[in-house]
Design an enzyme around this catalytic site. Structure first.
Site, short mmCIF file in Angstrom:
data_model
loop_
_atom_site.label_atom_id
_atom_site.label_comp_id
_atom_site.label_asym_id
_atom_site.label_seq_id
_atom_site.Cartn_x
_atom_site.Cartn_y
_atom_site.Cartn_z
N HIS A 1 -14.68 38.77 -10.55
CA HIS A 1 -13.25 39.04 -10.32
C HIS A 1 -12.48 39.16 -11.64
CE1 HIS A 1 -13.84 38.46 -6.07
NE2 HIS A 1 -14.50 37.33 -6.35
N TRP B 1 -0.62 11.19 -37.71
CA TRP B 1 -0.91 12.46 -37.04
C TRP B 1 0.46 13.10 -36.80
CZ3 TRP B 1 -0.16 14.58 -32.00
CH2 TRP B 1 -1.00 15.64 -31.68
N GLU C 1 -13.59 22.81 -29.17
CA GLU C 1 -12.85 21.79 -29.92
C GLU C 1 -13.50 21.41 -31.23
OE1 GLU C 1 -12.36 18.00 -27.97
OE2 GLU C 1 -14.34 18.11 -27.12
N ARG D 1 -9.18 8.39 -34.75
CA ARG D 1 -8.07 8.71 -33.86
C ARG D 1 -7.44 10.07 -34.20
NH1 ARG D 1 -5.77 4.11 -31.43
NH2 ARG D 1 -3.67 4.97 -31.57
N LYS E 1 -16.27 21.44 -25.21
CA LYS E 1 -16.97 20.82 -26.36
C LYS E 1 -17.09 21.82 -27.50
CE LYS E 1 -16.67 17.53 -25.73
NZ LYS E 1 -16.26 16.59 -24.76
N GLU F 1 -16.81 21.86 -19.24
CA GLU F 1 -16.99 20.85 -20.27
C GLU F 1 -17.77 21.42 -21.46
OE1 GLU F 1 -15.70 18.20 -21.07
OE2 GLU F 1 -17.12 17.10 -22.30
N LYS G 1 -7.96 11.41 -31.11
CA LYS G 1 -8.80 10.76 -30.11
C LYS G 1 -7.96 10.18 -28.98
CE LYS G 1 -12.72 9.12 -28.52
NZ LYS G 1 -13.59 10.12 -27.85
N CYS H 1 -1.54 8.53 -34.52
CA CYS H 1 -1.34 7.59 -35.62
C CYS H 1 -2.08 6.28 -35.37
CB CYS H 1 0.14 7.26 -35.75
SG CYS H 1 1.14 8.71 -36.00
N ASN I 1 3.56 4.29 -34.38
CA ASN I 1 2.77 5.23 -33.60
C ASN I 1 3.55 5.52 -32.32
OD1 ASN I 1 -0.14 4.69 -31.45
ND2 ASN I 1 0.77 6.59 -32.10
N GLY I 2 3.81 6.81 -32.06
CA GLY I 2 4.58 7.17 -30.86
C GLY I 2 5.72 8.09 -31.23
C1 F6R Z 1 -12.48 16.19 -25.42
C2 F6R Z 1 -11.67 14.99 -25.41
C3 F6R Z 1 -10.29 15.08 -24.84
C4 F6R Z 1 -10.03 13.82 -23.99
C5 F6R Z 1 -8.58 13.82 -23.48
C6 F6R Z 1 -8.32 12.64 -22.59
O1 F6R Z 1 -13.73 15.94 -26.00
O2 F6R Z 1 -12.09 13.97 -25.85
O3 F6R Z 1 -10.12 16.24 -24.09
O4 F6R Z 1 -10.93 13.82 -22.93
O5 F6R Z 1 -7.69 13.79 -24.55
O6 F6R Z 1 -8.53 11.43 -23.25
P1 F6R Z 1 -8.70 10.09 -22.45
O7 F6R Z 1 -9.97 10.20 -21.68
O8 F6R Z 1 -8.74 9.02 -23.50
O9 F6R Z 1 -7.52 9.96 -21.55
#
Ligand code: F6R
Length: 603
Positions: free
Chosen positions: A499, A76, A483, A27, A480, A476, A598, A2, A102-103
């Site tokens: 394995h 959210w 997601e 976000r 990417k 990674e 985010k 949020c 938010n929370g």
């Molecule tokens: C993937 C991504 C998430 C963040 C994760 C941690 O692209 O952005 O996996 O890496 O939510 O977020 P932070 O780094 O803000 O703690």
């Protein structure tokens, strides 16, 4: 997660809120709304929509709402699905008080029952609505006094914005666990979840700490603790321009941020060197163990960091998901150091795990991007990445900047401990200074990478393989892709393939092999042959001039040569572009993928 924005001032609040809400879109959200105290100060007008801010904008078109004190929110969903009823702001029964939040209010069911017994009717399934009714129930004639009473009743993590027709020229912001800042303007002031939301109007902020309440009017800001004691807060001046939060001609923030990497890597090298905290390296000198805890992409950076720290600083490193680390019986003594890596500095899992470790006696380090974020204030030492705001939900530029910082941290710690010599440090440092131009040359091949994306965009699954320091890059690359394109993808250490995962390989499976010419090249090459022998489609990320890999692969993306230890900063870049182009070719919303946020401020 949020997003909150609040405005009190001379202009009509509605355009300011809509602008701020757009800046908060990154976000992650599924509905949005505003609450405006009308010009006469006697009524709160609430408008909400499910969907995007543009849906809310269309809904507001021709409604001619005007007011000077107002709140806006992007939701959210946590408690109850994305519906108009569940969208914020929520209003008290007599419609005198409006709340954005938010929370998570952990004891909301208990509070709800009490309020229902007192005759309150609930219109939504959210935890937030209890706060609106609670404000009305406890209102003493003074919003600050009431906020102090309400805060004492709430359990959980929250940032809350409150407006009321009782005191129509005021916003109250309460922070505990979720981020909240106050922005200072001329004849106007703001509250928001983060700085970009109001950067158009001001560059001066205060970042509220947990347990603080801000009382904001158009000419004045006062901050109190939960005992009602007035606090002196030092404002923070940011130097970034609003342009860093704009797309600058790129189609998406993610694409822009991928292209910013030559600059952000350069800035992070300079930033690290100019703001080195000597006390941090004194503290690390005697460390007998370093835990790195993080989530998602930041966790992958930690996995790469382990290789560097163990190699250069000779400190044993364990890397753990923060959400797992928090709930296990970890071993901590006064020589234990715990480093939390977090772009946002607000990720609840990482923050709370670090706070627990700190309580148990560990020294804590934060590696964060957002200046003034909770994690940066809660740890004993902090290192920053110098990326400016990252708006795309998928982390890109902050990942490479985290890598650069971890490498410099490892070298610096090694130098202090005597496990790295000055010439060794200098050689790698000088080479690091050339990484931005090497990244630039990878970016120049974007069209080539897009063609490869086109070829594989309809695959159902992907496998990413790497070895040693490039194994986390395989993880990674897979993260990417999944997601933002919603294609199932797995990252694996290439040696582990035999394995189990090798059973997945057939002529339909694209296998991305991260195979730079490093010490593990021959081993990785054998794994590539194993994939080919089972008719897998191989896309290789290889060092320029490597014809051997080219012959065996279906497609190759070249990266410039580098020292073995520097490769991860390069090999990840083509994988970011590959995912980006697959997702955009599939028509996905790469900047705001479904279900993702985010900044994840809930556990
Ligand atoms: C993937 C991504 C998430 C963040 C994760 C941690 O692209 O952005 O996996 O890496 O939510 O977020 P932070 O780094 O803000 O703690």
């Amino acid at each position: 997660m949020c997003g909150i924005i609040g405005y009190v001032g001379k202009r009509n609040a509605v355009p300011v809120l809509l602008y701020g809400l757009q800046r908060l879109e990154y976000r992650g959200y599924d509905s949005a709304g505003i609450a405006v105290i009308d010009k006469n100060g006697d009524k709160i007008i609430v408008e909400k929509q499910v969907g995007k801010i543009k849906d809310l904008q269309e809904h507001l078109w021709n409604r001619k709402i005007e007011g000077h004190t107002a709140l806006g929110h992007t939701r959210w969903a946590t408690h109850g699905p994305p519906t108009i009823e569940n969208a914020h702001p929520h209003t008290s029964q007599r419609e005198t008080i409006s709340i954005v939040h938010n929370g998570i209010i952990e004891n909301y069911l208990e509070l709800k029952e009490e309020l229902i017994k007192k005759g309150y009717r609930f219109r939504s399934e959210t935890d937030t609505e209890v706060v609106a009714h609670l404000f009305e129930e406890l209102y003493t004639g003074d919003l600050l006094e009431t906020a102090l009473k309400v805060a004492k009743k709430l359990e959980g993590a929250y940032a809350i914005g409150v407006i009321s027709t009782y005191e129509p020229d005021k916003i109250v912001g309460i922070k505990k666990g979720s981020p909240l800042i106050v922005g200072f303007g001329k004849d106007e002031n703001f509250i928001a979840s983060d700085i970009p939301a109001v950067l158009e109007y001001t560059k001066d902020f205060i970042v509220l700490e947990d347990g603080e309440i801000a009382v904001v009017t158009k000419d004045n800001v006062e901050v109190y603790n939960l005992e009602g004691k007035k606090l002196e807060k030092k404002p923070l001046h940011v130097t970034w321009d609003i342009s860093v939060a704009e797309k600058a001609g790129y189609k998406h923030f993610m694409q822009k941020e991928i292209h910013e990497q030559p600059r952000t890597i350069g800035d992070t090298i300079t930033g690290f060197s100019s703001s080195k905290d000597e006390k941090l390296f004194e503290a690390i000198k005697d460390a007998d163990r370093l835990y790195i805890i993080a989530c998602g992409t930041s966790y992958h950076a930690g996995l790469v960091g382990k290789f560097w720290i163990e190699k250069f600083a000779r400190i044993p490193v364990e890397v753990d998901y923060a959400s797992e680390y928090r709930y296990r019986d970890r071993i901590i003594n006064n020589r234990t150091v715990v480093m939390g890596i977090s772009q946002s500095g607000e990720t609840a899992d990482t923050r709370f795990a670090l706070l627990d470790a700190k309580k148990e006696g560990a020294k804590t380090i934060g590696l964060v991007n957002v200046v003034g974020s909770s994690l940066s204030r809660e740890t004993d030492y902090v290192m920053y990445t110098y990326c400016g705001p990252e708006i795309g939900v998928a982390a890109t530029k902050t990942f490479t900047a985290q890598l650069v910082t971890l490498l410099l941290f490892a070298l610096e710690a090694g130098l202090k401990k005597g496990t790295v010599s000055k010439p060794e440090y200098k050689k790698l440092y000088d080479e690091l200074l050339h990484i931005p131009s090497k990244v630039e040359s990878i970016l120049n091949n974007e069209e080539g990478i897009k063609e490869i994306a086109h070829k594989y965009m309809n695959a159902q699954d992907f496998l990413f393989l790497g070895r040693n320091i490039n194994y986390p890059i395989a993880l990674e690359g897979a993260l990417k892709l999944k997601e933002i394109s919603y294609i199932h993808a797995e990252g694996y250490p290439a040696g582990e393939m035999k394995h189990g995962p090798i059973a997945l390989i057939d002529d339909k499976l694209p296998v991305v092999c991260v195979i730079p010419q490093d010490k593990y090249y021959e081993k990785m090459f054998s794994n590539l042959q194993e994939v080919k022998a089972r008719k897998g489609k191989v896309v290789s990320v290889a060092t320029e001039g490597d014809t051997k890999v080219k012959e065996l692969s279906d497609d190759v993306i070249y990266i410039p040569p580098a020292s073995d230890v520097l490769y991860p900063i390069l090999t990840v870049v083509p994988l970011q572009l590959l995912s980006y182009h697959i997702a955009t070719l599939l028509g996905k919303d790469v900047d705001q993928p479904r279900n993702l946020a985010k900044t994840v401020t809930v556990e």
